[in-house]
Design an enzyme around this catalytic site. Structure first.
Site, PDB file in Angstrom:
ATOM      1  N   SER A   1       0.827  -1.203   0.000  1.00 21.82           N
ATOM      2  CA  SER A   1       0.000   0.000   0.000  1.00 21.82           C
ATOM      3  C   SER A   1       0.861   1.253   0.000  1.00 21.82           C
ATOM      4  O   SER A   1       1.664   1.469   0.911  1.00 21.82           O
ATOM      5  CB  SER A   1      -0.911   0.010   1.230  1.00 21.82           C
ATOM      6  OG  SER A   1      -1.618   1.234   1.306  1.00 21.82           O
TER       7      SER A   1
ATOM      8  N   HIS B   1      -1.244  -1.024  -4.265  1.00 24.71           N
ATOM      9  CA  HIS B   1      -2.529  -0.583  -3.728  1.00 24.71           C
ATOM     10  C   HIS B   1      -2.459   0.920  -3.490  1.00 24.71           C
ATOM     11  O   HIS B   1      -1.567   1.413  -2.797  1.00 24.71           O
ATOM     12  CB  HIS B   1      -2.812  -1.323  -2.409  1.00 24.71           C
ATOM     13  CG  HIS B   1      -4.193  -1.140  -1.896  1.00 24.71           C
ATOM     14  ND1 HIS B   1      -5.265  -1.868  -2.352  1.00 24.71           N
ATOM     15  CD2 HIS B   1      -4.694  -0.307  -0.939  1.00 24.71           C
ATOM     16  CE1 HIS B   1      -6.359  -1.507  -1.701  1.00 24.71           C
ATOM     17  NE2 HIS B   1      -6.034  -0.546  -0.853  1.00 24.71           N
TER      18      HIS B   1
ATOM     19  N   ASP C   1      -4.628   4.180  -2.201  1.00 23.58           N
ATOM     20  CA  ASP C   1      -5.799   4.625  -1.451  1.00 23.58           C
ATOM     21  C   ASP C   1      -6.144   6.077  -1.782  1.00 23.58           C
ATOM     22  O   ASP C   1      -5.292   6.963  -1.691  1.00 23.58           O
ATOM     23  CB  ASP C   1      -5.546   4.519   0.054  1.00 23.58           C
ATOM     24  CG  ASP C   1      -5.515   3.081   0.537  1.00 23.58           C
ATOM     25  OD1 ASP C   1      -6.473   2.341   0.236  1.00 23.58           O
ATOM     26  OD2 ASP C   1      -4.541   2.695   1.202  1.00 23.58           O
TER      27      ASP C   1
ATOM     28  N   MET D   1      -8.705   9.009  -0.525  1.00 32.68           N
ATOM     29  CA  MET D   1      -9.605   9.380   0.580  1.00 32.68           C
ATOM     30  C   MET D   1     -10.033  10.839   0.417  1.00 32.68           C
ATOM     31  O   MET D   1      -9.241  11.674  -0.008  1.00 32.68           O
ATOM     32  CB  MET D   1      -8.907   9.211   1.930  1.00 32.68           C
ATOM     33  CG  MET D   1      -8.260   7.868   2.155  1.00 32.68           C
ATOM     34  SD  MET D   1      -7.477   7.791   3.785  1.00 32.68           S
ATOM     35  CE  MET D   1      -6.401   6.383   3.576  1.00 32.68           C
TER      36      MET D   1
ATOM     37  N   HIS E   1      -8.195   2.105  -4.626  1.00 31.14           N
ATOM     38  CA  HIS E   1      -9.228   1.895  -3.610  1.00 31.14           C
ATOM     39  C   HIS E   1      -9.824   3.251  -3.250  1.00 31.14           C
ATOM     40  O   HIS E   1      -9.184   4.072  -2.586  1.00 31.14           O
ATOM     41  CB  HIS E   1      -8.583   1.220  -2.398  1.00 31.14           C
ATOM     42  CG  HIS E   1      -9.489   1.045  -1.240  1.00 31.14           C
ATOM     43  ND1 HIS E   1      -9.013   0.809   0.041  1.00 31.14           N
ATOM     44  CD2 HIS E   1     -10.843   1.057  -1.125  1.00 31.14           C
ATOM     45  CE1 HIS E   1     -10.030   0.686   0.873  1.00 31.14           C
ATOM     46  NE2 HIS E   1     -11.154   0.850   0.186  1.00 31.14           N
TER      47      HIS E   1
ATOM     48  N   MET F   1     -12.007   5.426  -1.199  1.00 33.98           N
ATOM     49  CA  MET F   1     -12.736   5.636   0.052  1.00 33.98           C
ATOM     50  C   MET F   1     -13.321   7.045   0.013  1.00 33.98           C
ATOM     51  O   MET F   1     -12.941   7.930   0.785  1.00 33.98           O
ATOM     52  CB  MET F   1     -11.790   5.445   1.244  1.00 33.98           C
ATOM     53  CG  MET F   1     -11.352   4.017   1.429  1.00 33.98           C
ATOM     54  SD  MET F   1     -10.135   3.801   2.763  1.00 33.98           S
ATOM     55  CE  MET F   1      -8.626   4.006   1.827  1.00 33.98           C
TER      56      MET F   1
ATOM     57  N   MET G   1     -12.182  -4.947   4.600  1.00 31.47           N
ATOM     58  CA  MET G   1     -11.358  -4.089   5.452  1.00 31.47           C
ATOM     59  C   MET G   1     -11.187  -4.752   6.813  1.00 31.47           C
ATOM     60  O   MET G   1     -12.175  -5.046   7.497  1.00 31.47           O
ATOM     61  CB  MET G   1     -12.016  -2.720   5.619  1.00 31.47           C
ATOM     62  CG  MET G   1     -12.076  -1.893   4.332  1.00 31.47           C
ATOM     63  SD  MET G   1     -10.460  -1.584   3.595  1.00 31.47           S
ATOM     64  CE  MET G   1      -9.636  -0.671   4.922  1.00 31.47           C
TER      65      MET G   1
ATOM     66  N   ASP H   1      -7.212  -5.765   3.730  1.00 32.38           N
ATOM     67  CA  ASP H   1      -6.385  -4.579   3.930  1.00 32.38           C
ATOM     68  C   ASP H   1      -6.535  -4.102   5.367  1.00 32.38           C
ATOM     69  O   ASP H   1      -7.644  -3.810   5.816  1.00 32.38           O
ATOM     70  CB  ASP H   1      -6.838  -3.480   2.958  1.00 32.38           C
ATOM     71  CG  ASP H   1      -6.019  -2.207   3.078  1.00 32.38           C
ATOM     72  OD1 ASP H   1      -5.022  -2.195   3.825  1.00 32.38           O
ATOM     73  OD2 ASP H   1      -6.379  -1.216   2.414  1.00 32.38           O
TER      74      ASP H   1
ATOM     75  N   SER I   1       2.518  -0.474   6.176  1.00 36.14           N
ATOM     76  CA  SER I   1       3.667  -0.241   7.052  1.00 36.14           C
ATOM     77  C   SER I   1       4.504  -1.497   7.248  1.00 36.14           C
ATOM     78  O   SER I   1       5.733  -1.417   7.382  1.00 36.14           O
ATOM     79  CB  SER I   1       3.209   0.305   8.406  1.00 36.14           C
ATOM     80  OG  SER I   1       2.275  -0.569   9.015  1.00 36.14           O
TER      81      SER I   1
END
Length: 215
Positions: free
Chosen positions: A7, A32, A34, A36, A65, A67, A136, A174, A197
């Site tokens: 990620s 991946h 993200d 947001m 992804h 969100m 999730m 994830d 991480s």
């Protein structure tokens, strides 16, 4: 062998090109990404200028992804940039089947994400229309959260639904993924592990990716 999707949310933003090159040279299957909006989740992440720059350097397929509220607004732009998998949240798509159709018509694979408190039953009518379900395993919005153990059973039940319906959908998870939680998820039926991480903050990210793939 399970697929891995590091990620980008946990990458070093001051050395993003270096981290993308590491992904290119690694055994990772996906990157991946993200997105947001600060409304659906309490955080803001990458926008399209960053996505455009990433796609110019990335040699792996990208799973975006979203969100965000109204993710359908960004389908055509992601397709134009070369995104492979466009993942939306069921919770933000009142016309989910239509959104899935729009993603496919744009030439991308369609993923549907579920928050921890959302039942898998909401997917019964579309499970054969989607390419992936993202479970999730933390509440969305921030990296580095603790794994929600009850999501392992959720994956088991989802796998049973997919089998019963004759769906070919992958299961992705994830949040809080490491070698211990990853093994639990793989045993439950997960096909793709997203790790942020745990990969990027490890001493040897490329070896960590291999370790995850070998679970």
């Amino acid at each position: 062998m399970v697929q891995t999707a590091p990620s980008l949310l946990s990458a070093n933003f001051l050395n993003l090109e270096r981290d993308i090159e590491m992904i290119n040279q690694s055994e990772a299957d996906w990157l991946h990404y993200d997105v947001m909006d600060g409304s659906f989740v309490p955080n803001i992440s990458f926008g399209f200028p960053v996505l455009s720059a990433v796609m110019k350097k990335l040699e792996k397929p990208l799973d975006a992804h979203f969100m965000v509220l109204h993710p359908e607004s960004w389908i055509k732009e992601c397709a134009r940039l070369g995104v492979r998998m466009f993942t939306v949240h069921q919770e933000t798509c009142p016309n989910l089947h239509r959104t899935i159709q729009e993603i496919h018509e744009a030439g991308m694979m369609a993923g549907v994400a579920l928050n921890p408190a959302t039942s898998i039953s909401v997917l019964e009518e579309v499970i054969c229309d989607i390419d992936m379900v993202l479970i999730m395993t933390v509440n969305p919005g921030f990296g580095g959260q603790s794994f929600i153990a009850s999501m392992v059973d959720k994956v088991t039940r989802l796998k049973a639904m997919i089998t019963a319906k004759g769906s070919k959908a992958w299961i992705e998870c994830d949040g809080g993924v490491n070698l211990t939680t990853g093994k639990q998820l793989v045993d439950a039926g997960v096909d793709i592990l997203v790790a942020g991480s745990f990969v990027f903050k490890s001493a040897d990210p490329r070896q960590t990716i291999i370790d995850l793939k070998n679970l």
